[in-house]
Structures are given as C-alpha cells and as structure tokens.
Design an enzyme around this catalytic site. Structure first.
Site, PDB file in Angstrom:
ATOM      1  N   HIS A 364      -2.334 -11.266   0.319  1.00  0.00           N
ATOM      2  CA  HIS A 364      -2.657 -10.669  -0.972  1.00  0.00           C
ATOM      3  C   HIS A 364      -3.904 -11.268  -1.588  1.00  0.00           C
ATOM      4  CE1 HIS A 364      -0.201 -14.074  -2.293  1.00  0.00           C
ATOM      5  NE2 HIS A 364      -0.804 -13.961  -3.460  1.00  0.00           N
ATOM      6  N   GLU A 605       2.305   4.138  11.531  1.00  0.00           N
ATOM      7  CA  GLU A 605       1.820   2.772  11.765  1.00  0.00           C
ATOM      8  C   GLU A 605       2.443   2.112  12.983  1.00  0.00           C
ATOM      9  OE1 GLU A 605       0.993   0.597   7.964  1.00  0.00           O
ATOM     10  OE2 GLU A 605       2.957   1.369   7.450  1.00  0.00           O
ATOM     11  N   CYS A 676      -6.061   5.505   6.553  1.00  0.00           N
ATOM     12  CA  CYS A 676      -6.352   4.580   5.458  1.00  0.00           C
ATOM     13  C   CYS A 676      -6.436   3.129   5.916  1.00  0.00           C
ATOM     14  CB  CYS A 676      -5.320   4.726   4.350  1.00  0.00           C
ATOM     15  SG  CYS A 676      -3.637   4.374   4.888  1.00  0.00           S
TER      16      CYS A 676
END
Ligand code: PEP
Ligand code: MG
Length: 758
Positions: A364, A605, A676
């Site tokens: 993150h 994915e 993406c």
C-alpha cells in the site's frame, strides 16, 4: 554443523568490513573442518583475476598481492567450471601451479568450492591439508553449504566496501555500487540518502561521526535518564503483582546501563567520535551477540533484556533527533520497510526517490508513492542500510536499480535522463486535454486507476475518461480499523462526483496476498494462494454488505458506479456476490435511496478465470483483466519477489494467448473487456493491447499522456499487422524485440525507458 554455520553467519553478518568478514570465514571454516589451511580468492571483475584475499595457514603477506587467471591453477579450474574439486594430491593435477612464497609446499589434499551468488561467480574457497587423503563426502558437502550460505553475505560485504570508497577514486568504474530491486514507481530520482526508521531498531543504525561529541553525550545521558524513569515506573506499576524478589530484577536491569557496564562503553565510544545512536547500537549488539552465545539458557535470555533496553534508549535518541533533522533539498528516503509514517517524515518538496529493503510493487505504501509520482525501488534485499545515509544515490525507478556514489559519467547520464523526462513531461502536457486517437482517428478510451486522493487530482490533470479500477482497499489500509458505512459512502461519493458522468469502477475489498490490514491480520504461509480478494469478503458478508451498501448509497443521483469483483475463480463466487448485491440494493431502495443497480464486473486474474471467461462474461456485465496477478499466477512467479523478477514476463506468449482468449470470450458474449494491470500503462504494450481488442485500457494517471502519444503513431491496420506478426512468437524476448522495433520505427524509442514491464 548447523550450529557452526549459524554462528559463522551471525559473525559474518556483524562484521564491519569485507576484510573482517573474510578473516572470520577462513578462521572459522579451518577450525570447523579441522584442516591446516583455509583460503578465499575473490573474483575481481575489471582484471578478470581471482585475487588471494584471506588465508589461515598460508603466507598472509601475500594477501592482496597476487591473482590467478581463470586458466591458472586449481583455483582457476574451480572458478571456470563452477564446481568443487577434491584431490588427495593436488600437485599431480595437470592444472596445478606453484605460487612463489605462498607456502603451499607441505599440503597435499585440496578441496575447493566456488562461491556463487545469483549466478555470479564471486570467488573460490579452498581448504588444504598435509595428509595424502581425499576429503570425505561429508566434508565436501559442508564446504559447499558454507560457500552457498556465505555467497550472499560476501556480496553484501563487497557492496558495502564499494560504497565506502570515495566516488572519484582510482577505482572509478567500480565505485558506483549498483543494487537491484523491484521497480515500484517509474522515473529517475537523484539525491542524498536519508534513512528513516519507523521503530527504533538497533540493527539498522548507521555508523556516523558525531558532529559535536558533547551534544551527543548529553543526548545519550538524557535518553538513559528517560529509560530509567520508564523502568522505575514499570516496576512501580507492577508492585502489586510482583514480590520484592522479582522486583529486585529491575534493579539488575537498570545496572546494565550503569557507567561501570554498558553505559560506560557507549559513552567511551561517543567520546571517541561516534554519534550517540551508532555508539549505542554497536555496544548493545556486541553484548547481545555475546549473551546469545552463552550455553546457559538463563544467561542467553539476558540478550532479550539488553536488546529491550537498547531499543528503549534508541527510541528516545531518535525522537530527540527527529525534530532536529534537516533533510537535504533532494532527499532519497531509504528504509528497511516503508510505512505511511516514514513516507510522511520527509517534506514532499524534498523527496525525490524512495528505496526500501522489503516490500513489493503493490504494497500500500508503494501505491501511495506511485500516487505521489515519486520514483521508487523496493525489495532491495542487499541494501546496506547502515552505509547509505548521506551518500549520493540514483534511483532508477524504470529498471528497479539504485546506484550508490555513482561516478561522474554515470551521474551525468542519469542527470541527462532526468532532464529528458522533464522535457517530455512539458512536451506531452497539451495531450492531457485530448482524447487518445490512433493515427487514422479511432478513439481509444483510456481510463485511470485510483486509490488515494492524490490519484483523483492527477487523473484530472492528465485527462482520464473514466476510472477502470478504484482500489477501495487503499483507504482501508491507511486506517486503524474498518471504515464505517458512512465513512465509506463519503469516500465513494467523492470518487463518483470527481469523475461524473464518466464511469467509476469500484473494486470490492481486495485484501490478502501482500495487502494486509493492520487491524485484520491474515497469517498464512502461502498468502498469494490463500485467503485473498473475494474469498475474504464472501466469508465475511458483514464487510462485503457494508461496502456495497456504501457504494450504492454514494451512487444516488449520479449513476456512474460500476462494481468489480477481485480474484474470482469460480462462477459461484460471482453468483453469491450478485445475490448479496441484490439484497443490498433492495435494502437501500426500501430505505428511500433511489440508486439504480450498477453493472457488475469480474476481474480475470487467475488461470481458472481465463478458462471460465465465457460463462463469467455471460453472467457478468463486463470483464476486467488484472494482468499483474494474471501474469503471476500463469507463470507461477511471485510478483513481489525480486529474486524471480526476471521470470515475471508480462510479454510471455502464454500471457498474451490468455489475453486474446479472454477478449474473445467477452466479445462473443457481447460484453466489454478492459485491462487494468500495469501492462495497460506500458508504452510497449499499449499498441498491442489495443490491437488485440481491449475496449478500454486503465492505467496510472502518470502514464496517460505517454500512451496517447504512442497510440497516435499507429493506424488500426498497422496495429492488426503487428498483432498477427507477434502471435506465432514463442518467447517474451522475441515479442519485446518486435515491439521495440515497432516503436523505434515511429521515433518512439525514447518512451521505451518507461516500459518497465518487459
Ligand atoms: C492486477 O492484479 O493486475 C490488478 C489490477 O490488481 P492489483 O494490482 O491491485 O492486485
Ligand atoms: Mg490483482
């Protein structure tokens, strides 16, 4: 044997220099194997020689005085073949060679093993003995184990040595120590390293000259006093729980810090010129090691007390120090592990680069760094943290490399690249206003990936036409508890409003893998194959339902929301999720909220989803390919592991075949499909992805202008020729070479540096 190895590794790890490390190795290996001689030769790349660097048993005056070529002597034999050589009579071997004055005459038995680190030959370790005998298989296995274990440590120590050299020494070309890690945010950063440690950690304190010894000594004494007060407080707090005998332990504890013991040693080092933190760390670590080696378990456990005390004192020293830090104008943050607070330590206008030892491209904090547009390299396993502060660093966020103390030519080259980047940024600025068009005028929808507030700002600046992936987990990661429904509603509302009427694709919480919430820890031995993405949220409907309700309520009156499900591997996951979403929808309608039911998409994915793409497309409203994970799972290569980063090939023909299969499945079901993952923002990949038929490419805001420029150089028919040329190719390098050529033919090769995903 394991015990010997463990000690050896511990000692070598703690050595201050390469020389010390080598001396420790030869002494300890000779003692452990009970041989007469142990010697290490190291590979000096510029001269292509194996230099005699350390010995126990041969003439030490020769250390550093001679080197052997790869075709000379038994050492050359071992180095060339990169395999061990075990002889009872060394001089009988055809490649045997005497070295004058070395003192090898009495020794007959010879065992040599190569020292190899990440395919790189670092040197050769040799043991010798007078007896005419072959070393046993056990001895051979021991030496091989030692050399395999030591390779990393030697590589590390070599690097630390290179860093200590002055940048313009006569070893100019060697003095730029290069380290590799994971390219986490593209761009070039040049600046001075500043080390920021989130918690006091004795292991990572650098050695540094005290600017003013008296100030340092005073700081140390004050920190000691604070720790004393703390400990007395702890003792008082526990008065009722502990008897007087137990409490007496605290007295012993405090004595450790007395002037007559460790406190005195630290003070002496400071008086000798070391800064307080460095002196403390060196003394404490030495004593910790000493206690850890004690046979008696009671004494061994004292190591924990010493470490605790040392950490406490260091904490105070760092707090006092932190306020005084004046970061250079161009600072490269170096840290063992990045955290949001370390990132916040350095003022934004001074932060030009980020380097960390741990972490992966999608942790993150890295996502945060990317949103801020700061070049970053993470997962630099060999990062010698102690040596870096105040050194000049180049962060090459395109290729995942850092250079320490680069020599003048190298520095000039990177300064040139940085200037080019800045010029390019200016040149492409007008494109922010325009849509992406191919050379023959076809419109290509370019969307953006968002996660933090800074992304929204940048996406607007660079002209995104929608949000292809809003990573909702980022705002979960930056808190200390789950956000409430209302907190989420407000966040989502901001996203939807910022891009309205353009679509905003919100992904439901995707945690697990390398994304752990501090307040919801998931401990697993194999997290990427564990409890991730939709698996977590379907097991915790309360989390999922709250999030979906917040999304639906945020969408009221706007209607640009799309919901996306991560890590789907089975049709049931889609069905159950849809049922839960329908339930939320009924609920919010009954509460008077008039939001419509948003389109529901599935991320592709994992390989299972590739093979299920057709039914998934039929039952969902759209598909979106997460190429980061898809590549990881198709190729069985951990996306966050620097050691296998070379195998993480986004242009692997298997990945490309999977992409084409997904597009076909979506279009046969008359559904749209976007991509993406990072690949979408790669200038080398974008023309190929458009040619394959993706309906939208979704990328980081910083990539939008470059991709617009690249796509504008191809006509649609050129794109279809390109894709049919690539289809039969059998390896990633072939595909990459063909794409590079296609870009170069259009004068776009200067964008290739931004193509970090090859
Ligand atoms: C992906 O896997 O490609 C993706 C976009 O998701 P994330 O990087 O957040 O896992
Ligand atoms: Mg993913």
């Amino acid at each position: 044997m394991l015990e010997v190895l463990r000690r050896l590794i511990q000692d070598v790890n703690a050595a201050d220099s390469l020389e010390d490390a080598l001396l420790l190795i030869v002494a300890q290996v000779r003692a452990a194997m009970q041989t007469d001689v142990c010697t290490i030769y190291l590979h000096d790349k510029p001269s292509e020689k194996l230099i005699f660097r350390a010995t126990e048993g041969l003439n030490k005056d020769k250390v550093g005085q001679f080197g052997l070529s790869f075709d000379e002597g038994l050492v050359g034999w071992v180095a060339t073949r990169e395999e061990p050589l075990n002889l009872d009579d060394a001089s009988a071997h055809p490649q045997f060679q005497w070295v004058e004055g070395l003192g090898e005459e009495p020794f007959n038995a010879f065992l040599g093993a190569p020292i190899v680190h990440q395919r790189d030959l670092l040197g050769v370790v040799v043991v010798q003995q007078e007896d005419h005998r072959r070393f046993s298989e056990d001895e051979e296995a021991f030496l091989i184990t030692v050399s395999a274990q030591l390779a990393g440590l030697i590589a590390h120590a070599e690097l630390a040595g290179a860093i200590s050299q002055s940048p313009f020494s006569k070893h100019d070309t060697e003095s730029a120590a290069r380290l590799s890690g994971i390219a986490a945010c593209s761009g070039i950063g040049i600046g001075t390293a500043a080390w920021v440690s989130p918690h006091a950690d004795l292991q990572t304190v650098p050695s540094r000259q005290a600017a003013d010894r008296r100030v340092e000594l005073k700081a140390f004494r004050e920190a000691l006093a604070s720790v004393r007060t703390d400990i007395q407080q702890v003792a008082e707090n526990l008065e009722d729980e502990l008897g007087p005998e137990d409490r007496a332990l605290f007295g012993v504890y405090l004595n450790i810090l007395d002037d007559s013991t460790l406190g005195g040693e630290v003070a002496a080092l400071i008086k000798a010129g070391e800064w307080a933190q460095g002196a403390l760390s060196q003394v404490m670590l030495r004593h910790i090691r000493h206690f850890e080696r004690m046979e008696h378990s009671y004494l061994r456990e004292r190591a924990v007390d010493v470490r605790d005390l040392g950490t406490r004192v260091l904490g105070y020293l760092q707090d006092a120090n932190r306020q005084q830090v004046d970061y250079p104008d161009a600072t490269v943050l170096v840290a063992e592990e990045l955290t949001a607070s370390t990132l916040g330590e350095i003022p934004r206008d001074k932060l030009v680069g980020i380097v960390s030892m741990r972490g992966s491209a999608n942790s993150h904090t890295v996502i945060l760094a990317r949103a801020m547009g700061i070049p970053a390299v993470v997962g630099v396993e060999d990062l010698p943290l102690k040596r870096l502060p105040d050194q000049r660093l180049v962060v090459d966020g395109y290729n995942g490399r850092i250079y320490v103390n680069p020599h003048a030519d190298l520095l000039a080259r990177f300064e040139g690249l940085l200037a080019e980047d800045e010029a390019l940024f200016e040149e492409l600025a007008p494109l922010a206003e325009r849509s992406a068009l191919t050379a023959d005028g076809a419109l290509i929808p370019l969307w953006v990936n968002t996660g933090v507030a800074a992304d929204v700002q940048r996406a607007r600046e660079f002209g995104a036409e929608g949000v292809g992936l809003y990573r909702t987990e980022v705002s979960f990661l930056l808190r200390d508890r789950f956000p409430s429904e209302e907190e989420q509603r407000q966040l989502y509302r901001e996203q939807l409003e910022a891009f309205h009427p353009a679509p905003v694709t919100m992904r439901t919480l995707d945690i697990g893998g390398d994304k752990a919430l501090p307040y919801f820890p998931i401990e697993e031995s194999n997290p990427f194959l564990g409890w991730r993405g939709i698996r977590v949220t379907l097991d915790h409907p309360e989390i999922f339902l709250t999030q979906v309700r917040a999304m639906l309520r945020a969408n009221e009156g706007l209607t640009n929301l799309r919901i996306l499900l991560p890590m789907v591997t089975a049709i049931d996951e889609l069905r159950v999720a849809r049922d839960l979403i329908l339930r939320c929808h009924r609920e919010v309608l009954s509460e008077g909220c008039s939001a419509p039911l948003p389109p529901l998409g599935v991320m592709i994915e994992v390989p299972a989803a590739v093979y299920l793409a057709r039914p998934l497309a039929e039952e969902a409203d759209f598909l979106s390919v997460g190429s980061n994970d898809l590549t990881q799972y198709l190729l069985a290569v951990d996306r966050g592991n620097a050691r296998v980063a070379g195998l993480y090939q986004a242009f692997h023909p298997a990945v490309l075949a999977a992409l084409e299969h997904i597009i076909e499945a979506a279009h046969q079901s008359a559904k749209s499909v976007s991509i993406c993952g990072e690949l979408a923002g790669d200038p080398r990949a974008a023309p190929l992805l458009v040619a394959m038929g993706f309906d939208q490419l979704s990328m980081n805001a910083g990539s939008l202008s470059v991709i617009k420029r690249v796509l504008s150089a191809f006509t649609r028919s050129e794109l279809s020729v390109l894709v049919s040329k690539l289809r039969p190719m059998r390896s990633a390098p072939e595909v990459v070479a063909a794409l590079d050529l296609a870009l170069a033919e259009r004068g776009l090769d200067r964008f290739l540096r931004r193509a970090a995903t090859a």
